[in-house]
Every structure is written in structure tokens, then in C-alpha cells.
Design a protein around this motif. Structure first.
Motif, PDB file in Angstrom:
ATOM      1  N   ILE A 191       0.853  -1.193   0.000  1.00 18.05           N
ATOM      2  CA  ILE A 191       0.000   0.000   0.000  1.00 18.05           C
ATOM      3  C   ILE A 191       0.882   1.234   0.000  1.00 18.05           C
ATOM      4  O   ILE A 191       1.661   1.459   0.938  1.00 18.05           O
ATOM      5  N   ASN A 192       0.771   2.013  -1.063  1.00 16.08           N
ATOM      6  CA  ASN A 192       1.508   3.274  -1.181  1.00 16.08           C
ATOM      7  C   ASN A 192       0.594   4.427  -0.779  1.00 16.08           C
ATOM      8  O   ASN A 192      -0.500   4.583  -1.329  1.00 16.08           O
ATOM      9  N   LEU A 193       1.036   5.210   0.182  1.00 18.60           N
ATOM     10  CA  LEU A 193       0.230   6.318   0.707  1.00 18.60           C
ATOM     11  C   LEU A 193       0.774   7.648   0.184  1.00 18.60           C
ATOM     12  O   LEU A 193       1.978   7.930   0.308  1.00 18.60           O
ATOM     13  N   HIS A 194      -0.094   8.443  -0.400  1.00 13.15           N
ATOM     14  CA  HIS A 194       0.282   9.765  -0.895  1.00 13.15           C
ATOM     15  C   HIS A 194      -0.378  10.854  -0.060  1.00 13.15           C
ATOM     16  O   HIS A 194      -1.491  10.674   0.454  1.00 13.15           O
ATOM     17  N   ASN A 195       0.306  11.944   0.051  1.00  6.27           N
ATOM     18  CA  ASN A 195      -0.224  13.130   0.739  1.00  6.27           C
ATOM     19  C   ASN A 195      -0.406  12.905   2.237  1.00  6.27           C
ATOM     20  O   ASN A 195      -1.419  13.331   2.817  1.00  6.27           O
ATOM     21  N   VAL A 510       2.103   3.404  10.227  1.00  4.04           N
ATOM     22  CA  VAL A 510       2.775   3.959   9.055  1.00  4.04           C
ATOM     23  C   VAL A 510       4.018   4.717   9.511  1.00  4.04           C
ATOM     24  O   VAL A 510       3.917   5.689  10.274  1.00  4.04           O
ATOM     25  N   THR A 511       5.181   4.261   9.045  1.00  2.00           N
ATOM     26  CA  THR A 511       6.431   4.936   9.408  1.00  2.00           C
ATOM     27  C   THR A 511       7.052   5.661   8.211  1.00  2.00           C
ATOM     28  O   THR A 511       7.965   6.448   8.366  1.00  2.00           O
ATOM     29  N   GLY A 512       6.562   5.341   7.030  1.00  5.69           N
ATOM     30  CA  GLY A 512       7.027   6.027   5.826  1.00  5.69           C
ATOM     31  C   GLY A 512       5.852   6.283   4.917  1.00  5.69           C
ATOM     32  O   GLY A 512       4.772   6.668   5.381  1.00  5.69           O
ATOM     33  N   ASN A 513       6.028   6.002   3.619  1.00  3.96           N
ATOM     34  CA  ASN A 513       4.927   6.164   2.671  1.00  3.96           C
ATOM     35  C   ASN A 513       4.410   4.829   2.134  1.00  3.96           C
ATOM     36  O   ASN A 513       3.483   4.813   1.338  1.00  3.96           O
ATOM     37  N   THR A 514       5.029   3.734   2.587  1.00  5.05           N
ATOM     38  CA  THR A 514       4.653   2.427   2.056  1.00  5.05           C
ATOM     39  C   THR A 514       4.461   1.427   3.191  1.00  5.05           C
ATOM     40  O   THR A 514       5.251   1.393   4.141  1.00  5.05           O
ATOM     41  N   VAL A 515       3.398   0.621   3.069  1.00  3.05           N
ATOM     42  CA  VAL A 515       3.107  -0.439   4.039  1.00  3.05           C
ATOM     43  C   VAL A 515       3.124  -1.768   3.300  1.00  3.05           C
ATOM     44  O   VAL A 515       2.486  -1.918   2.250  1.00  3.05           O
ATOM     45  N   HIS A 516       3.860  -2.727   3.838  1.00  2.74           N
ATOM     46  CA  HIS A 516       3.938  -4.071   3.256  1.00  2.74           C
ATOM     47  C   HIS A 516       3.263  -5.080   4.194  1.00  2.74           C
ATOM     48  O   HIS A 516       3.427  -5.015   5.412  1.00  2.74           O
ATOM     49  N   PHE A 520      -4.080 -13.822   3.125  1.00  2.00           N
ATOM     50  CA  PHE A 520      -4.766 -14.886   2.398  1.00  2.00           C
ATOM     51  C   PHE A 520      -5.569 -14.261   1.263  1.00  2.00           C
ATOM     52  O   PHE A 520      -6.193 -13.208   1.426  1.00  2.00           O
ATOM     53  N   MET A 521      -5.561 -14.913   0.123  1.00  2.14           N
ATOM     54  CA  MET A 521      -6.240 -14.361  -1.047  1.00  2.14           C
ATOM     55  C   MET A 521      -7.740 -14.289  -0.819  1.00  2.14           C
ATOM     56  O   MET A 521      -8.344 -15.183  -0.213  1.00  2.14           O
ATOM     57  N   GLY A 522      -8.322 -13.199  -1.297  1.00  5.34           N
ATOM     58  CA  GLY A 522      -9.741 -12.972  -1.136  1.00  5.34           C
ATOM     59  C   GLY A 522     -10.064 -11.495  -1.214  1.00  5.34           C
ATOM     60  O   GLY A 522      -9.277 -10.685  -1.705  1.00  5.34           O
ATOM     61  N   ASP A 523     -11.231 -11.115  -0.705  1.00  5.06           N
ATOM     62  CA  ASP A 523     -11.671  -9.713  -0.707  1.00  5.06           C
ATOM     63  C   ASP A 523     -11.252  -9.032   0.588  1.00  5.06           C
ATOM     64  O   ASP A 523     -11.274  -9.653   1.663  1.00  5.06           O
ATOM     65  N   TYR A 524     -10.927  -7.745   0.467  1.00  2.50           N
ATOM     66  CA  TYR A 524     -10.418  -6.988   1.610  1.00  2.50           C
ATOM     67  C   TYR A 524     -11.064  -5.612   1.691  1.00  2.50           C
ATOM     68  O   TYR A 524     -11.474  -5.030   0.685  1.00  2.50           O
ATOM     69  N   THR A 525     -11.134  -5.120   2.921  1.00  5.73           N
ATOM     70  CA  THR A 525     -11.407  -3.714   3.185  1.00  5.73           C
ATOM     71  C   THR A 525     -10.144  -3.107   3.794  1.00  5.73           C
ATOM     72  O   THR A 525      -9.630  -3.622   4.798  1.00  5.73           O
ATOM     73  N   ILE A 526      -9.629  -2.058   3.174  1.00  6.57           N
ATOM     74  CA  ILE A 526      -8.439  -1.353   3.659  1.00  6.57           C
ATOM     75  C   ILE A 526      -8.897  -0.022   4.258  1.00  6.57           C
ATOM     76  O   ILE A 526      -9.568   0.774   3.580  1.00  6.57           O
ATOM     77  N   ARG A 527      -8.567   0.195   5.510  1.00  4.95           N
ATOM     78  CA  ARG A 527      -8.931   1.459   6.177  1.00  4.95           C
ATOM     79  C   ARG A 527      -7.658   2.193   6.586  1.00  4.95           C
ATOM     80  O   ARG A 527      -6.795   1.608   7.237  1.00  4.95           O
ATOM     81  N   ILE A 528      -7.572   3.435   6.194  1.00  7.56           N
ATOM     82  CA  ILE A 528      -6.473   4.293   6.636  1.00  7.56           C
ATOM     83  C   ILE A 528      -7.003   5.129   7.800  1.00  7.56           C
ATOM     84  O   ILE A 528      -8.019   5.820   7.674  1.00  7.56           O
ATOM     85  N   LYS A 544      -3.507 -14.117  -6.906  1.00  8.16           N
ATOM     86  CA  LYS A 544      -2.144 -14.541  -7.194  1.00  8.16           C
ATOM     87  C   LYS A 544      -1.343 -13.366  -7.754  1.00  8.16           C
ATOM     88  O   LYS A 544      -1.853 -12.553  -8.511  1.00  8.16           O
ATOM     89  N   GLY A 545      -0.097 -13.322  -7.407  1.00  7.33           N
ATOM     90  CA  GLY A 545       0.744 -12.242  -7.888  1.00  7.33           C
ATOM     91  C   GLY A 545       0.766 -11.041  -6.974  1.00  7.33           C
ATOM     92  O   GLY A 545       1.593 -10.143  -7.132  1.00  7.33           O
ATOM     93  N   GLY A 546      -0.159 -11.012  -5.998  1.00  8.19           N
ATOM     94  CA  GLY A 546      -0.154  -9.929  -5.033  1.00  8.19           C
ATOM     95  C   GLY A 546      -0.930  -8.707  -5.492  1.00  8.19           C
ATOM     96  O   GLY A 546      -1.531  -8.675  -6.570  1.00  8.19           O
ATOM     97  N   LEU A 547      -0.908  -7.682  -4.648  1.00  6.20           N
ATOM     98  CA  LEU A 547      -1.699  -6.469  -4.869  1.00  6.20           C
ATOM     99  C   LEU A 547      -0.870  -5.255  -4.475  1.00  6.20           C
ATOM    100  O   LEU A 547      -0.293  -5.202  -3.389  1.00  6.20           O
ATOM    101  N   THR A 548      -0.796  -4.295  -5.376  1.00  4.85           N
ATOM    102  CA  THR A 548      -0.184  -3.001  -5.070  1.00  4.85           C
ATOM    103  C   THR A 548      -1.228  -1.926  -5.297  1.00  4.85           C
ATOM    104  O   THR A 548      -1.835  -1.848  -6.377  1.00  4.85           O
TER     105      THR A 548
END
Length: 553
Positions: A191-195, A510-516, A520-528, A544-548
Motif C-alpha cells: 500500500i503506497n500512501l500519498h499526501n 505507518v512509518t514512511g509512505n509504504t506499508v507491506h 490470504f487471497m480474497g476480498d479486503y477492506t483497507i482502512r487508513i 495470485k501475484g499480489g496487490l499493489t
């Protein structure tokens, strides 16, 4: 091809290296000291599955007449037998022949005969057919006598590429399985965070659905009847896939010809889909004893085929777009009603084509028992799937019924999954039960088998065949009991696996601009979140292949 890529190293590890048969490939000129023929003639043929020669069995005098060999074995060990058989002729009046792989055990002077491997639908036009089984040797046995039989003595056949090897027990199977789960069921998340302005940000990564299917059978009336609220709640809280127990079966749906009751199943299907649950169709046709509508008995061949077309059209016209899968011809290694009554030995292939033409988007399955909980038809099932696939039939996947108990041998189960996976098609465990009165034993067995299923690269999902003792074919397989549908030890173990062990829910500062992360594969909710308050929400799918993903704040 992804299935085959992951499967190959998985299969290689489970076999012993030493071939225990003498002259297994039939390349030796002499059969002395290796193969014998029981009341029949054994010769060599230049027609072969592999190499240059095979064994030819003719002049059979009895149903049990056939090629045989005595094999030295170790007590208590597991073994695997495999061979290829080709029929040279058919007995008059027979549509199929059953090839049986038999084992004679002599214990305390008494002979015991066991039919370990059945291939019930073999014809000359099948060409070379793979037959075989796995077995565990009794603790007081050091030698077995293995032979192939066909009930009709007039049938001659060839045998080639035989093998009998040790199937070693793997004491580390579970740690290896868990390592595979992490390897094949998870993918990286970036997850790349901007601003970002200032500090105090957190990223909450919460999985909402699993790509691997966790499901259960449901009873069509109970899943919509408000008086069964506890039953419904347990289901919706713990499963994401479903299948109707009986309401879509032809016999139960259309007791009287011309009066199919599709309102009942569709009420259940619509209620399930409204809750985000995916539904399998079970089943379009079923040919074992007493599973078809009585009113089709006595129909002529063409009339029966027309009735089958009408049934498909009646059902698909109502279910189109609502079901993910169809079990096309349920348990068709055990039942041959539609072959016998239509006169079409390959009617199963036609069924697949008819349903595919009626609804091209639905995924079509075989579905069979005695292929995982026992070895009796494991090899025959793989062979059937290969034949359908090679014929270009629109077969998506292989359904495995696994009704077992706490004594199920994991090594054997693992081998059978591997064997069926040789077809190169996705596998679904469509009916899973652990029938065990002792709750602690049931919980452990359920966890072990679920772990094995989850770890197998060919398996895409597991559906329990019921969960509540108030609506269950095998009451001792219940995960929940009583009017309040309360989980027992096995139910709590399942809930831990489903909600925690194989579910991703992590929060990262979050310590920088990117979170790794990895999930498990499936559906997600991402909350900042910033200072505990949600400032951004996104819904994503991890495959498969991951998510950016880039999130602009």
C-alpha cells in the motif's frame, strides 16, 4: 497449468523408490518367477502403453481368471498399485465391463479376498485405462497375492506399465502442509500512501471474504423460515458458499411429470445470494438406485432423452445466472441408469454439452464418492476425468465427496487427492463430514483434514455436508447442536480455522509512505486511520501475484 506446476513436487515426494513387482513393464521375454495366469493363457503382445510389449490375457475360464503376482510386503505399511489395462473385446450384450483389482490375504491359514480397485465403466473404445488402489497391510501379514479380474470370462485384455510401491508415512506432513498453505494461499500486499501530513497514521487490512471456498449444505426451507433463525445465523456467520441438500434434485423437484417445483429452491437461492453467499447446483442428473423420478421408468430411449432436455430447460430457465456450479451427473461411476435406458454409453458427455449449451457461464463438475474416503474408485475417477477432458467436454472441475471419520488415514487421503489431481483439473471437496461421537477426536480429525485440503494446490474449496444436529444426514458429524445451534468442540475448531487461522486481519503503523503485508487471497477492506479515526476506505481483491494499491489521502 498452475495446478500442475505446484502439484508435481508434491506428488513425487509421497512414493517409495523401490519397485516391488517383478517384470512390471512386461519387457522381459520370460514370465517365469513373476507373473502367472489363473485359469487363463498369458502371452506377450507388441501393443503397449509404454515400452515395446505388454501382457496378453486370453482363454479365461472363470470370472476370477486373470494375471496375478505374489508380492512380499511389510506389515502395517501402506502401498500403491497402478497398471494400465486395455480390453480386446466386449462380451455380447454388455455396454461396459468392470475391471477389478483384487488382493488375496492369507491370515492364519484363511484366505481373504478384497476388491480394492474398481473401474466400472470400461469399454474397448477407451483404449488404455489406468487401474489401481492404495492399501494398508494388516499387522500380521507379510505377503499378498494380487490379480485382475473381469466378471465375463470371454473378455480378453492387455496389461502394461504395472507398479507396486511403498507409500511412506510422513511424520512431518502437517508442518509441510502449513508451509504449503502460506506459499499457495497467500500473496503480498503493498500500500503506497500519498499526501501524508504528520504522524499517527495506521493501516487496517481486514479480509472480508476468502478466495478458497468455505461452505456447507443447507436445507432449502430452513434457510428461509424465520423460525430457524439460529440455524441461519450460524450458517451466515461461518460459511461463504452453499449447496441445497435436495431441492434441486430432479426426483424431489418434479414428483409429477410436467410439474417441477422450482419456487422452493429459488427462494433459498435468492435468499443466500442476497447475503453474498455463492451457491452450487446439486444436481442435474443422478443415476443410482431410486434417485431419478419414478415417472421416467419405462420411457423409450428417445422419449427419455427429450424428458432430459425438458428438465435442463425447466431448471436453467429459472436458475440462469444464479448458480456458480452444476454437478452434472452425480455419482455416475456408481449408477448407470441413464446409459442403460438411453442406450448411449457416453450419455454423460452429452449431459455436459447440453448444460453448457443452455448456460455457457456455469462451471460443470463430476461428483463422486468412494474416491477419497476409500481407494475403491480413486483411479477410475481420475481416468474418467482425463477421458472427458481429452474429449473436449466442458468439464471445469472434479467434486469429491469425503464422508469419513476420525480414523481417516492422512497419508492415504493425501495420495488419493494427488491421484485425482493428475487429471489436471480443479478439485472441490463437495461433501465433507467427520462422523465421530467423540468431540475431541472429531475436532482434531476435522482440523487435520481441513489443513490437508487447504494445503493441496488443486483444491479450490471445501463444503461441509451439514453442520447442525437438527438437520444432518450423519448426526455425529455435527459442528453445532441444540435449538440454539451452539458450536461443539469440532464447531469451535472450524470457527478458529475459518475466522482466525486462515483469515487476515492486521493493523500496521505507518512509518514512511509504504506499508507491506501478506494476506490470504480474497476480498479486503483497507482502512487508513489517523489518530484512531478512519480517513479513507477502499475495497480490494487480493489474488495470485499480489496487490499493489495507491491511496491518496
Amino acid at each position: 497449468m498452475d495446478v500442475l506446476f505446484f502439484l508435481l513436487p508434491f506428488v513425487v515426494l509421497i512414493y517409495g523408490d523401490t519397485e516391488l513387482l517383478k517384470n512390471p513393464d512386461f519387457e522381459s521375454i520370460s514370465f517365469s518367477g513373476n507373473w502367472v495366469c489363473q485359469a487363463c493363457t498369458l502371452s506377450r503382445s507388441t501393443s503397449s502403453y509404454h515400452g515395446h510389449h505388454s501382457a496378453k490375457i486370453t482363454n479365461r475360464q472363470h470370472s476370477w481368471s486373470g494375471i496375478a503376482q505374489t508380492i512380499n510386503v511389510l506389515p502395517g505399511q501402506r502401498y500403491v498399485f497402478s497398471a494400465h489395462v486395455k480390453l480386446l473385446n466386449m462380451a455380447q450384450g454388455h455396454m461396459f465391463h468392470k475391471v477389478e483389482v483384487m488382493v488375496k490375504e492369507t491370515i492364519n491359514g484363511h484366505d481373504q479376498y478384497h476388491d480394492f480397485g474398481d473401474s466400472p465403466k470400461v469399454r474397448t473404445d477407451n483404449g488404455w485405462v489406468n487401474v489401481g488402489f492404495d492399501l494398508k497391510i494388516p499387522n500380521n501379514l507379510h505377503q499378498i497375492y494380487l490379480y485382475i479380474q473381469i466378471a465375463e470370462p470371454e473378455v480378453n485384455y492387455l496389461v502394461d506399465s504395472a507398479s507396486f510401491k511403498l507409500l511412506p508415512y510422513d511424520a512431518n506432513w502437517k508442518s509441510e502442509a502449513n508451509a504449503r498453505i502460506n506459499n499457495i494461499r497467500k500473496a503480498p500486499i503493498t500500500i503506497n500512501l500519498h499526501n501524508i501530513h504528520g504522524s499517527g497514521y495506521q493501516v487496517e487490512i481486514q479480509q472480508t471474504k476468502s478466495k478458497f471456498a468455505f461452505g456447507s449444505v443447507v436445507e432449502a426451507n430452513k434457510i428461509v423460515d424465520s423460525s430457524y433463525h439460529a440455524y441461519q445465523q450460524f450458517f451466515y456467520d461461518n460459511f461463504e458458499w452453499s449447496v441445497l441438500e435436495n431441492a434441486l434434485k430432479w426426483r424431489q423437484m418434479e414428483w409429477s411429470q410436467g410439474h417441477p417445483n422450482l419456487d422452493k429452491p429459488m427462494r433459498a437461492v435468492n435468499a443466500l445470494r442476497a447475503k453474498g453467499v455463492k451457491v452450487r447446483g446439486h444436481n442435474m442428473f443422478w443415476g443410482t438406485h431410486g434417485t431419478h423420478p419414478d415417472w421416467i421408468d419405462g420411457m423409450g430411449q428417445s422419449t427419455l432423452i427429450q424428458a432430459m432436455h425438458t428438465h435442463i430447460n425447466d431448471v436453467i430457465s429459472r436458475t440462469r445466472g444464479s448458480l456458480e456450479h452444476w454437478d452434472v451427473y452425480n455419482e455416475n461411476l456408481h449408477g448407470m441408469y441413464f446409459e442403460q435406458h438411453t442406450g448411449h454409453p457416453n450419455i454423460s458427455m452429452e449431459m455436459f454439452n447440453w448444460i453448457h449449451q443452455a448456460e455457457p457461464g456455469v462451471k460443470l463438475f463430476l461428483n463422486e464418492y468412494a474416491v477419497a474416503s476409500s481407494s475403491q474408485m480413486t483411479t477410475a475417477y481420475k481416468q474418467q476425468a482425463v477421458e472427458l477432458k481429452n474429449a473436449g467436454i466442458p468439464l471445469y472441475g472434479i467434486g469429491i465427496q469425503c464422508h469419513t471419520n476420525s480414523h481417516m488415514d492422512i497419508t492415504s487421503l493425501k495420495y488419493r487427492l494427488d491421484k485425482i489431481a493428475e487429471a489436471g483439473l480443479p478439485i472441490w471437496i463437495t461433501e465433507f463430514t467427520v462422523n465421530e461421537a467423540n468431540e475431541a477426536l472429531k475436532a482434531n480429525a476435522l482440523e487435520n483434514m481441513m489443513t490437508l485440503f487447504m494445503s493441496h494446490p488443486a483444491v479450490e474449496g471445501v463444503l461441509l455436508w451439514g453442520f447442525w444436529d437438527g438437520q444432518l444426514w450423519l448426526p455425529n458429524s455435527a459442528l453445532a447442536t441444540g435449538s440454539n445451534v451452539q458450536p461443539n468442540a469440532a464447531g469451535r475448531r472450524y470457527q478458529t480455522l475459518f475466522h482466525q487461522t486462515w483469515r487476515t486481519h492486521v493493523t500496521k503503523s505507518v512509518t514512511g509512505n509504504t506499508v507491506h503485508a501478506s494476506g490470504f487471497m480474497g476480498d479486503y477492506t483497507i482502512r487508513i486511520k489517523h489518530s484512531g479515526q478512519t480517513v479513507k476506505t477502499q475495497h480490494l481483491t487480493l489474488d495470485k501475484g499480489g496487490l499493489t494499491v495507491t491511496v491518496n489521502l
